[in-house]
Design a protein around this motif. Structure first.
Motif, PDB file in Angstrom:
ATOM      1  N   ILE A 149       0.826  -1.212   0.000  1.00  0.00           N
ATOM      2  CA  ILE A 149       0.000   0.000   0.000  1.00  0.00           C
ATOM      3  C   ILE A 149       0.856   1.256   0.000  1.00  0.00           C
ATOM      4  O   ILE A 149       0.631   2.197  -0.778  1.00  0.00           O
ATOM      5  N   PHE A 150       1.878   1.298   0.865  1.00  0.00           N
ATOM      6  CA  PHE A 150       2.669   2.520   1.037  1.00  0.00           C
ATOM      7  C   PHE A 150       3.788   2.659   0.007  1.00  0.00           C
ATOM      8  O   PHE A 150       4.480   3.681  -0.012  1.00  0.00           O
ATOM      9  N   SER A 151       3.954   1.654  -0.849  1.00  0.00           N
ATOM     10  CA  SER A 151       4.993   1.733  -1.879  1.00  0.00           C
ATOM     11  C   SER A 151       4.430   2.209  -3.221  1.00  0.00           C
ATOM     12  O   SER A 151       5.029   1.969  -4.267  1.00  0.00           O
ATOM     13  N   ALA A 152       3.321   2.925  -3.183  1.00  0.00           N
ATOM     14  CA  ALA A 152       2.712   3.449  -4.411  1.00  0.00           C
ATOM     15  C   ALA A 152       3.395   4.719  -4.906  1.00  0.00           C
ATOM     16  O   ALA A 152       2.940   5.316  -5.879  1.00  0.00           O
ATOM     17  N   VAL A 153       4.467   5.129  -4.245  1.00  0.00           N
ATOM     18  CA  VAL A 153       5.164   6.379  -4.593  1.00  0.00           C
ATOM     19  C   VAL A 153       5.545   6.469  -6.075  1.00  0.00           C
ATOM     20  O   VAL A 153       5.368   7.524  -6.696  1.00  0.00           O
ATOM     21  N   PRO A 154       6.097   5.413  -6.701  1.00  0.00           N
ATOM     22  CA  PRO A 154       6.452   5.542  -8.120  1.00  0.00           C
ATOM     23  C   PRO A 154       5.282   5.946  -9.003  1.00  0.00           C
ATOM     24  O   PRO A 154       5.463   6.675  -9.983  1.00  0.00           O
ATOM     25  N   GLN A 155       4.085   5.507  -8.649  1.00  0.00           N
ATOM     26  CA  GLN A 155       2.928   5.829  -9.472  1.00  0.00           C
ATOM     27  C   GLN A 155       2.395   7.227  -9.197  1.00  0.00           C
ATOM     28  O   GLN A 155       1.430   7.670  -9.830  1.00  0.00           O
ATOM     29  N   LEU A 156       3.010   7.937  -8.252  1.00  0.00           N
ATOM     30  CA  LEU A 156       2.814   9.379  -8.103  1.00  0.00           C
ATOM     31  C   LEU A 156       3.903  10.147  -8.830  1.00  0.00           C
ATOM     32  O   LEU A 156       3.660  11.209  -9.408  1.00  0.00           O
ATOM     33  N   LEU A 157       5.119   9.606  -8.820  1.00  0.00           N
ATOM     34  CA  LEU A 157       6.242  10.280  -9.473  1.00  0.00           C
ATOM     35  C   LEU A 157       6.136  10.237 -10.992  1.00  0.00           C
ATOM     36  O   LEU A 157       6.491  11.215 -11.672  1.00  0.00           O
ATOM     37  N   VAL A 158       5.662   9.127 -11.546  1.00  0.00           N
ATOM     38  CA  VAL A 158       5.586   9.014 -13.010  1.00  0.00           C
ATOM     39  C   VAL A 158       4.609  10.031 -13.598  1.00  0.00           C
ATOM     40  O   VAL A 158       4.977  10.790 -14.509  1.00  0.00           O
ATOM     41  N   PRO A 159       3.350  10.135 -13.124  1.00  0.00           N
ATOM     42  CA  PRO A 159       2.476  11.176 -13.672  1.00  0.00           C
ATOM     43  C   PRO A 159       2.931  12.581 -13.316  1.00  0.00           C
ATOM     44  O   PRO A 159       2.678  13.530 -14.063  1.00  0.00           O
ATOM     45  N   MET A 160       3.626  12.743 -12.182  1.00  0.00           N
ATOM     46  CA  MET A 160       4.187  14.044 -11.834  1.00  0.00           C
ATOM     47  C   MET A 160       5.208  14.469 -12.881  1.00  0.00           C
ATOM     48  O   MET A 160       5.217  15.614 -13.345  1.00  0.00           O
ATOM     49  N   ALA A 161       6.073  13.543 -13.276  1.00  0.00           N
ATOM     50  CA  ALA A 161       7.064  13.852 -14.309  1.00  0.00           C
ATOM     51  C   ALA A 161       6.386  14.118 -15.643  1.00  0.00           C
ATOM     52  O   ALA A 161       6.796  15.022 -16.389  1.00  0.00           O
ATOM     53  N   ALA A 162       5.340  13.354 -15.972  1.00  0.00           N
ATOM     54  CA  ALA A 162       4.605  13.589 -17.210  1.00  0.00           C
ATOM     55  C   ALA A 162       3.959  14.964 -17.209  1.00  0.00           C
ATOM     56  O   ALA A 162       3.867  15.624 -18.249  1.00  0.00           O
ATOM     57  N   HIS A 163       3.526  15.416 -16.033  1.00  0.00           N
ATOM     58  CA  HIS A 163       2.924  16.743 -15.900  1.00  0.00           C
ATOM     59  C   HIS A 163       3.966  17.840 -16.086  1.00  0.00           C
ATOM     60  O   HIS A 163       3.694  18.873 -16.703  1.00  0.00           O
ATOM     61  N   LEU A 164       5.163  17.627 -15.556  1.00  0.00           N
ATOM     62  CA  LEU A 164       6.208  18.639 -15.642  1.00  0.00           C
ATOM     63  C   LEU A 164       6.862  18.691 -17.018  1.00  0.00           C
ATOM     64  O   LEU A 164       7.437  19.707 -17.397  1.00  0.00           O
ATOM     65  N   ALA A 165       6.801  17.593 -17.775  1.00  0.00           N
ATOM     66  CA  ALA A 165       7.470  17.516 -19.077  1.00  0.00           C
ATOM     67  C   ALA A 165       6.644  18.209 -20.160  1.00  0.00           C
ATOM     68  O   ALA A 165       5.416  18.329 -20.056  1.00  0.00           O
ATOM     69  N   SER A 166       7.326  18.633 -21.210  1.00  0.00           N
ATOM     70  CA  SER A 166       6.631  19.210 -22.359  1.00  0.00           C
ATOM     71  C   SER A 166       6.029  18.086 -23.202  1.00  0.00           C
ATOM     72  O   SER A 166       6.420  16.920 -23.079  1.00  0.00           O
ATOM     73  N   ASP A 167       5.094  18.435 -24.073  1.00  0.00           N
ATOM     74  CA  ASP A 167       4.460  17.429 -24.917  1.00  0.00           C
ATOM     75  C   ASP A 167       5.471  16.697 -25.792  1.00  0.00           C
ATOM     76  O   ASP A 167       5.363  15.491 -26.009  1.00  0.00           O
ATOM     77  N   ALA A 168       6.466  17.439 -26.303  1.00  0.00           N
ATOM     78  CA  ALA A 168       7.429  16.855 -27.239  1.00  0.00           C
ATOM     79  C   ALA A 168       8.363  15.852 -26.590  1.00  0.00           C
ATOM     80  O   ALA A 168       8.915  14.977 -27.271  1.00  0.00           O
ATOM     81  N   GLU A 169       8.576  15.951 -25.272  1.00  0.00           N
ATOM     82  CA  GLU A 169       9.537  15.073 -24.608  1.00  0.00           C
ATOM     83  C   GLU A 169       8.895  14.153 -23.588  1.00  0.00           C
ATOM     84  O   GLU A 169       9.597  13.451 -22.867  1.00  0.00           O
ATOM     85  N   ARG A 170       7.567  14.122 -23.532  1.00  0.00           N
ATOM     86  CA  ARG A 170       6.898  13.366 -22.471  1.00  0.00           C
ATOM     87  C   ARG A 170       7.234  11.881 -22.534  1.00  0.00           C
ATOM     88  O   ARG A 170       7.519  11.248 -21.515  1.00  0.00           O
ATOM     89  N   GLY A 171       7.210  11.294 -23.715  1.00  0.00           N
ATOM     90  CA  GLY A 171       7.516   9.874 -23.833  1.00  0.00           C
ATOM     91  C   GLY A 171       8.932   9.557 -23.374  1.00  0.00           C
ATOM     92  O   GLY A 171       9.160   8.572 -22.673  1.00  0.00           O
ATOM     93  N   ARG A 172       9.882  10.405 -23.746  1.00  0.00           N
ATOM     94  CA  ARG A 172      11.277  10.169 -23.352  1.00  0.00           C
ATOM     95  C   ARG A 172      11.443  10.291 -21.836  1.00  0.00           C
ATOM     96  O   ARG A 172      12.160   9.500 -21.218  1.00  0.00           O
ATOM     97  N   VAL A 173      10.796  11.300 -21.238  1.00  0.00           N
ATOM     98  CA  VAL A 173      10.908  11.493 -19.788  1.00  0.00           C
ATOM     99  C   VAL A 173      10.303  10.311 -19.043  1.00  0.00           C
ATOM    100  O   VAL A 173      10.905   9.770 -18.107  1.00  0.00           O
ATOM    101  N   VAL A 174       9.108   9.894 -19.454  1.00  0.00           N
ATOM    102  CA  VAL A 174       8.475   8.735 -18.813  1.00  0.00           C
ATOM    103  C   VAL A 174       9.342   7.495 -18.991  1.00  0.00           C
ATOM    104  O   VAL A 174       9.509   6.694 -18.060  1.00  0.00           O
TER     105      VAL A 174
END
Length: 430
Positions: A149-174
């Motif tokens: 339950i408490f190890s769900a952190v990566p699934q908060l970090l991945v969409p956070m990074a997708a949110h911070l990334a630009s559209d052109a680089e989102r796939g590479r960042v993820v």
């Protein structure tokens, strides 16, 4: 972001007066895509150093879920369990992770993400310590559920990074961040197998607890604050999961495909330690863990899959990934009793599963930008339901049919993934 039910502009409202169902769908679309600019926050810059820090953090946290797999035989001997009973540690950990995905990760669209991440890290440290000290198997599986339950952190970090990334680089960042996560998944087996063989399985959980505390300190200093736009209640947040699932067929297709393929992945990794401890190998947990390092080569596919999603679209990598998983199980079924065949099967399986996973995530993150945490919740919840089912079915298959049974159910899950990706909804791949 405005709540569901916001009034439509007059031009849209006029055309929908006599089509209530169309109006309801436009309400949903307008709320997500056409919110006034004044309501949307400006995300902080995403630097290369921050990307790699988030990748490392994902790898360290997700390792909590997989430390137990090379240790299952040792845990079984400690508490005098059968192999099938010992595999419940892996199953309950993944069940807990699924619960965290469903009930905790959606909060990433509502609460300040950095604070939520730090809180989960502290709780996961406590759960890992409880597992290390567990005096009975019942308490161990209870702690394992909390670890998940408490190890769900990566699934908060991945969409956070997708949110911070630009559209052109989102796939590479993820892709880069997922490479860290995947290395954590696979290298964790190597580390836990080695430490478990020389210091006991309890030491592995104890070290993991300390790592979570250290990571919390680093992220408290380095991770930027990221306030989402959703202003509704937790109840409305959870209700929107159903709306997203109902209105986004590509999301459903991606989630089901990922779930079946991850089930095949879990079938293999849950039972590998039992296979290696018997004929013809007779290896200990440290060697079983070493196969995780071999499988980490699959993480190399993550940035490549992300780049492919940015340039050629995700459907291409998804199809190739499924075919690779199918080929891997054929190699494992007929060549798994030989070390070379087993190694080749591990590498091909991991590359296939991870390439498909990255491409699926890249595809869903482009659907509704303001709901990326919830999109990830829906996708990853089904993904880890698949993993939990795979662990359970794999343990049963091993108990009754040994390695042929494992390979048989693994192939069945891969075939199901192919059928869903090819025929679900009778739509062209996105």
């Amino acid at each position: 972001m405005p709540a569901f039910g916001q009034a439509l502009p007059k031009s849209l409202n006029f055309h929908c007066r006599f089509a209530p169902s169309l109006r309801a769908e436009l309400l949903f679309t307008y709320d997500f895509f056409c919110a006034p600019a004044a309501t949307k926050s400006h995300p902080p810059a995403l630097t290369p150093g921050l990307v790699w820090l988030m990748a490392i953090a994902c790898g360290l946290v997700v390792a909590n879920i997989y430390y137990n797999q090379p240790l299952l035989a040792d845990i079984g001997r400690t508490f005098q369990l059968t192999d099938s009973q010992a595999s419940l540690v892996a199953t309950l950990t993944q069940v807990g992770y699924t619960l965290g995905l469903f009930f905790v990760v959606p909060l990433g669209d509502k609460l300040e993400r950095k604070r939520l991440i730090l809180l989960l890290l502290l709780f996961s440290a406590g759960a890992m310590a409880a597992a290390a000290l567990a005096p009975s198997f019942l308490l161990l599986i209870g702690a394992s559920l909390l670890i998940g339950i408490f190890s769900a952190v990566p699934q908060l970090l991945v969409p956070m990074a997708a949110h911070l990334a630009s559209d052109a680089e989102r796939g590479r960042v993820v892709g880069k961040i997922m490479s860290g996560l995947l290395i954590g998944i696979l290298a964790s087996r190597t580390l836990s197998g080695y430490i478990g063989a020389h210091g006991g399985w309890r030491l592995v959980f104890g070290i993991g607890s300390g790592v979570m505390l250290a990571l919390a300190v680093v992220l408290a200093v380095k991770l930027p604050k990221d306030q989402p736009d959703f202003e509704g209640t937790y109840g409305s947040l959870m209700k929107s999961l159903a709306t997203l699932t109902r209105t986004l067929p590509v999301l459903r297709k991606s989630a089901l495909t990922g779930a079946f393929l991850f089930a095949s992945f879990s079938v293999f990794w849950t039972t590998l330690v039992f296979f290696l401890e018997g004929s013809p190998y007779f290896y200990k947990s440290d060697v079983a863990g070493f196969f995780g390092l071999i499988g980490a080569l699959g993480a190399l596919a993550a940035p490549l899959a992300g780049k492919s999603a940015d340039t050629r679209g995700p459907a291409y990598a998804i199809n190739i990934g499924i075919l690779m998983a199918l080929a891997a199980y054929l190699v494992l079924a007929f060549g798994g009793y030989h070390l070379v065949g087993l190694i080749v099967g591990v590498i091909v399986l991991d590359i296939g599963v991870q390439a498909t996973h990255i491409s699926n995530q890249s595809r869903i993150f482009s659907l509704v930008p303001e709901a990326r945490s919830r999109l990830n919740t829906i996708y990853m919840t089904l993904y880890f339901i698949g993993g939990s089912v795979g662990s359970l079915v794999g343990g049963v298959a091993w108990h009754h049919y040994q390695w042929p049974g494992v390979c048989g159910v693994g192939l069945a899950f891969v075939a199901a993934a192919w059928l869903v990706n090819r025929f679900y909804g009778n739509t062209r791949p996105a």
